[in-house]
Write an enzyme that holds these catalytic residues in place. Structure first.
Site, PDB file in Angstrom:
ATOM      1  N   ASN B  12       0.816  -1.203   0.000  1.00  0.00           N
ATOM      2  CA  ASN B  12       0.000   0.000   0.000  1.00  0.00           C
ATOM      3  C   ASN B  12       0.854   1.259   0.000  1.00  0.00           C
ATOM      4  O   ASN B  12       0.730   2.145  -0.866  1.00  0.00           O
ATOM      5  CB  ASN B  12      -0.841  -0.078   1.279  1.00  0.00           C
ATOM      6  CG  ASN B  12      -1.956   0.928   1.346  1.00  0.00           C
ATOM      7  OD1 ASN B  12      -2.183   1.522   2.387  1.00  0.00           O
ATOM      8  ND2 ASN B  12      -2.652   1.156   0.244  1.00  0.00           N
ATOM      9  N   PHE B  41       6.443  -8.699  -5.305  1.00  0.00           N
ATOM     10  CA  PHE B  41       6.322 -10.123  -4.976  1.00  0.00           C
ATOM     11  C   PHE B  41       5.188 -10.668  -5.846  1.00  0.00           C
ATOM     12  O   PHE B  41       4.041 -10.232  -5.724  1.00  0.00           O
ATOM     13  CB  PHE B  41       6.005 -10.267  -3.484  1.00  0.00           C
ATOM     14  CG  PHE B  41       6.016 -11.679  -3.001  1.00  0.00           C
ATOM     15  CD1 PHE B  41       7.212 -12.311  -2.682  1.00  0.00           C
ATOM     16  CD2 PHE B  41       4.830 -12.391  -2.870  1.00  0.00           C
ATOM     17  CE1 PHE B  41       7.227 -13.626  -2.239  1.00  0.00           C
ATOM     18  CE2 PHE B  41       4.841 -13.706  -2.425  1.00  0.00           C
ATOM     19  CZ  PHE B  41       6.044 -14.328  -2.112  1.00  0.00           C
ATOM     20  N   PHE B  97      10.379  -9.750   5.439  1.00  0.00           N
ATOM     21  CA  PHE B  97      10.977  -9.979   4.125  1.00  0.00           C
ATOM     22  C   PHE B  97      12.336  -9.303   3.958  1.00  0.00           C
ATOM     23  O   PHE B  97      13.031  -9.518   2.980  1.00  0.00           O
ATOM     24  CB  PHE B  97      10.041  -9.500   3.006  1.00  0.00           C
ATOM     25  CG  PHE B  97       8.739 -10.232   2.976  1.00  0.00           C
ATOM     26  CD1 PHE B  97       8.715 -11.629   2.998  1.00  0.00           C
ATOM     27  CD2 PHE B  97       7.525  -9.550   2.922  1.00  0.00           C
ATOM     28  CE1 PHE B  97       7.513 -12.315   2.980  1.00  0.00           C
ATOM     29  CE2 PHE B  97       6.318 -10.229   2.900  1.00  0.00           C
ATOM     30  CZ  PHE B  97       6.308 -11.624   2.932  1.00  0.00           C
ATOM     31  N   LYS B 206       5.504   4.906  18.467  1.00  0.00           N
ATOM     32  CA  LYS B 206       4.194   5.580  18.519  1.00  0.00           C
ATOM     33  C   LYS B 206       3.042   4.583  18.584  1.00  0.00           C
ATOM     34  O   LYS B 206       1.971   4.896  19.120  1.00  0.00           O
ATOM     35  CB  LYS B 206       4.038   6.535  17.341  1.00  0.00           C
ATOM     36  CG  LYS B 206       4.141   5.856  15.978  1.00  0.00           C
ATOM     37  CD  LYS B 206       2.913   6.035  15.160  1.00  0.00           C
ATOM     38  CE  LYS B 206       2.819   4.935  14.122  1.00  0.00           C
ATOM     39  NZ  LYS B 206       3.257   5.285  12.791  1.00  0.00           N
ATOM     40  N   ARG B 270      -5.798   1.988  13.339  1.00  0.00           N
ATOM     41  CA  ARG B 270      -6.320   0.704  13.801  1.00  0.00           C
ATOM     42  C   ARG B 270      -5.694   0.215  15.105  1.00  0.00           C
ATOM     43  O   ARG B 270      -6.332  -0.546  15.827  1.00  0.00           O
ATOM     44  CB  ARG B 270      -6.172  -0.338  12.708  1.00  0.00           C
ATOM     45  CG  ARG B 270      -4.761  -0.496  12.205  1.00  0.00           C
ATOM     46  CD  ARG B 270      -4.763  -1.216  10.869  1.00  0.00           C
ATOM     47  NE  ARG B 270      -3.491  -1.927  10.711  1.00  0.00           N
ATOM     48  CZ  ARG B 270      -3.191  -2.689   9.682  1.00  0.00           C
ATOM     49  NH1 ARG B 270      -4.057  -2.850   8.710  1.00  0.00           N
ATOM     50  NH2 ARG B 270      -2.037  -3.304   9.609  1.00  0.00           N
ATOM     51  N   LYS B 299      -1.562  -8.772  11.203  1.00  0.00           N
ATOM     52  CA  LYS B 299      -1.039  -8.509  12.551  1.00  0.00           C
ATOM     53  C   LYS B 299      -1.033  -7.017  12.848  1.00  0.00           C
ATOM     54  O   LYS B 299      -0.677  -6.194  11.998  1.00  0.00           O
ATOM     55  CB  LYS B 299       0.392  -9.048  12.688  1.00  0.00           C
ATOM     56  CG  LYS B 299       0.510 -10.561  12.732  1.00  0.00           C
ATOM     57  CD  LYS B 299      -0.221 -11.198  13.892  1.00  0.00           C
ATOM     58  CE  LYS B 299       0.579 -11.152  15.196  1.00  0.00           C
ATOM     59  NZ  LYS B 299      -0.179 -11.840  16.283  1.00  0.00           N
TER      60      LYS B 299
END
EC number: 1.1.1.8
Lengths: 354, 354
Positions: B12, B41, B97, B206, B270, B299
């Site tokens: 994103n 990927f 990764f 944060k 979130r 996660k």
């Protein structure tokens, strides 16, 4: 000799904090006189005097209904009588009453008395900014006046919700005395010595930032932009404080009076809310109308402070250093539309220089 | 010689920022090679390869649907091929990764190549914290790696909403190169020289603050308390950064990577939202379950970072200096209820000492 404390003011915030003061003097009889006089501007409440209600029922039914005040807090309708023999003055009343009260009090202030101002915002006289603590000090024979500021919504304090607060003072000794008056397990105070001006100015300037944040909400500019506007507001706040306190400490902005108060005001609070509506309805509404609709005619602090600050900036010809503050005022005054907010700061580089 | 730029990552945020990079290299052909390779990927999207879709339709339909990428951004499924001849590496991929990609890239990194990490958070190895920028640098023959952090929600950037960002670098020269790659009229970057570690650590820490803020929301602790918790989180953040960068600059916390990112994360986002739910439903839910319910199993960064940071604090026996961070982790782990949050910090005095 014990110290006599008086509260000059009886609004929402004064009534919430006099609870702390009343409980603390009672708990420390070796230091404080056990009675706290509170000057109450007399009002008629359904045929009864407000002072009488407070003294009999221990509740400020007008400004803090539903919350019990300690029984050692005594409401006094005459300001001279309320402050009689006082060693410690707590000022917590609207700006416009300060001058009048102090001119009455002047004659009887004890030598050695100290004060603290809980009043947010400042006054402008002849294009120059005057801090409330200094106005009070000047009027009361040079009495040293500290300040208490922070993320302190009165209702939440009275409901017993935890908060922090910042005491700004010249002398740490005075700071400690005030801490012993205000601090409780759920009202924690931090003393900032030597940077009183910064502490006090944060309390006024944050409302301008909240107006900018409200505009960005009203235009649905998103979270990134809102945070950027608030951040740029903090940078202008620091620059503006520097005009009055060249030694302003950046760490003071990390106290409750700084970031914490800015966050509550810019993410909650009525300055933000009305400014959001203003931007949404632009140009079909004014702050005067919104104050009538949403605040029962009470004046909003943000646009007022923005105007005062913009005047100072213009007088000093510093518009280029404060594009955000100047633009927020111009939007409040309907000189430009809210859509111009971003343009004003988009290419500005803010850099903190010691 | 023009500089060849590659983007290592295609999620994103990578997809949102590669738009800036693609446009900027095209506009500066005297400095940059006009093609930006983006390592993607490979995935199968309804029978078509993702790289093929990106290269033919100039849209990352999987991670940034609905937004056009510049046509000079070329999706490459092989990381070595994507980075071939690169002078500038932009790292924007999930933690897990990084190690694998770098071990492949190691062999072909040009002498003089520089990198920048957009990855928030850090890793823990043997009880010690390792910054992503350092992990990358270590794996790639000591390549200097800067960082870019700030209040930068990817979707809002891609929608063309204004934001600020902070570039942390050792050398100002590198900072300027990265600014010329990322900066646009609506994506403003500020270069912080010499305090890269602070910039980078803010990006991870944060999220712990946001979890605390979410808990306070879930328990309806009010605006004052929430602001106090966030402020105390900032104070612990500074103390924690000091363990790795004793010369941390307090002004860096006023950049976008500091207060601005903290505000967006602690009032939106979130981490805050799930933590609010966690506190509301306690003890009837876990973060694992909430991740399944609310994030399709993705996660959440906050509880993970809280755990890593709490481990470091415990290893160093510094629990007393970080009561909030340690308590937030203990609540995430269900060792104590959210109601204990306040108690942990109620009587702590946080003071910034240079």
């Amino acid at each position: 000799m014990v110290l006599k404390v008086c509260m000059i003011g009886s609004g929402n915030f004064a009534s919430a904090l006099v609870i702390n003061v009343g409980d603390n003097v009672k708990a420390n009889p070796e230091t404080f006189d056990p009675i706290v006089n509170m000057w109450v501007f007399e009002e008629d409440i359904n045929g009864r005097k407000l002072t009488e209600i407070i003294n009999e029922e221990h509740e400020n039914v007008k400004y803090l209904p539903g919350i019990k005040l300690p029984s050692n807090v005594k409401a006094v309708p005459d300001v001279l009588e309320a402050a009689e023999g006082a060693d410690i003055y707590i000022f917590c009343l609207p700006h416009q009453f300060v001058s009048k009260s102090c001119s009455v009090l002047k004659s009887q202030v004890k030598a050695g008395a100290i004060g603290i101002s809980l009043i947010k915002g400042f006054q402008i006289k002849d294009g120059e900014l005057i801090l409330m603590s200094e106005e009070i000090s000047n009027m009361l024979n040079g009495m040293p006046v500290s300040v208490l500021m922070g993320a302190n919504l009165a209702t939440e304090i009275a409901e017993g919700k935890f908060c922090e607060s910042t005491i700004g003072c010249k002398s740490y000794e005075n700071g400690k005395t005030f801490r012993s008056l205000f601090q409780t397990n759920i009202f924690r105070t931090q003393i900032v010595e030597g940077d009183r001006i910064t502490v006090e100015m944060c309390g006024g300037l944050k409302n301008i930032i909240a107006v900018g944040a409200g505009f960005s909400d009203g235009m649905k500019m998103g979270n990134n932009t809102k945070a950027a506007i608030i951040r740029m507001g903090i940078m202008e706040m620091i620059e503006f404080v520097k005009l009055y306190e060249p030694n302003t400490q950046i760490s003071t902005y990390l106290e409750s009076c700084g970031v914490a108060d800015i966050m509550t005001t810019a993410y909650g609070g009525r300055n933000r809310a009305l400014s959001e509506e203003f931007a949404k309805q632009y140009p079909n509404n004014s702050f005067e109308d919104l104050e009538k609709e949403m605040l029962n005619g009470q004046k909003l602090q943000g646009p007022l402070t923005a105007k005062e600050v913009a005047n100072v900036i213009k007088t000093k010809k510093l518009e280029k250093k404060f594009p955000l503050f100047v633009t927020i005022n111009a939007i409040c005054e309907k000189e430009i539309p809210p859509q111009d907010l971003l343009e004003s700061v988009q290419f500005t580089t803010y850099k903190f220089v010691k």
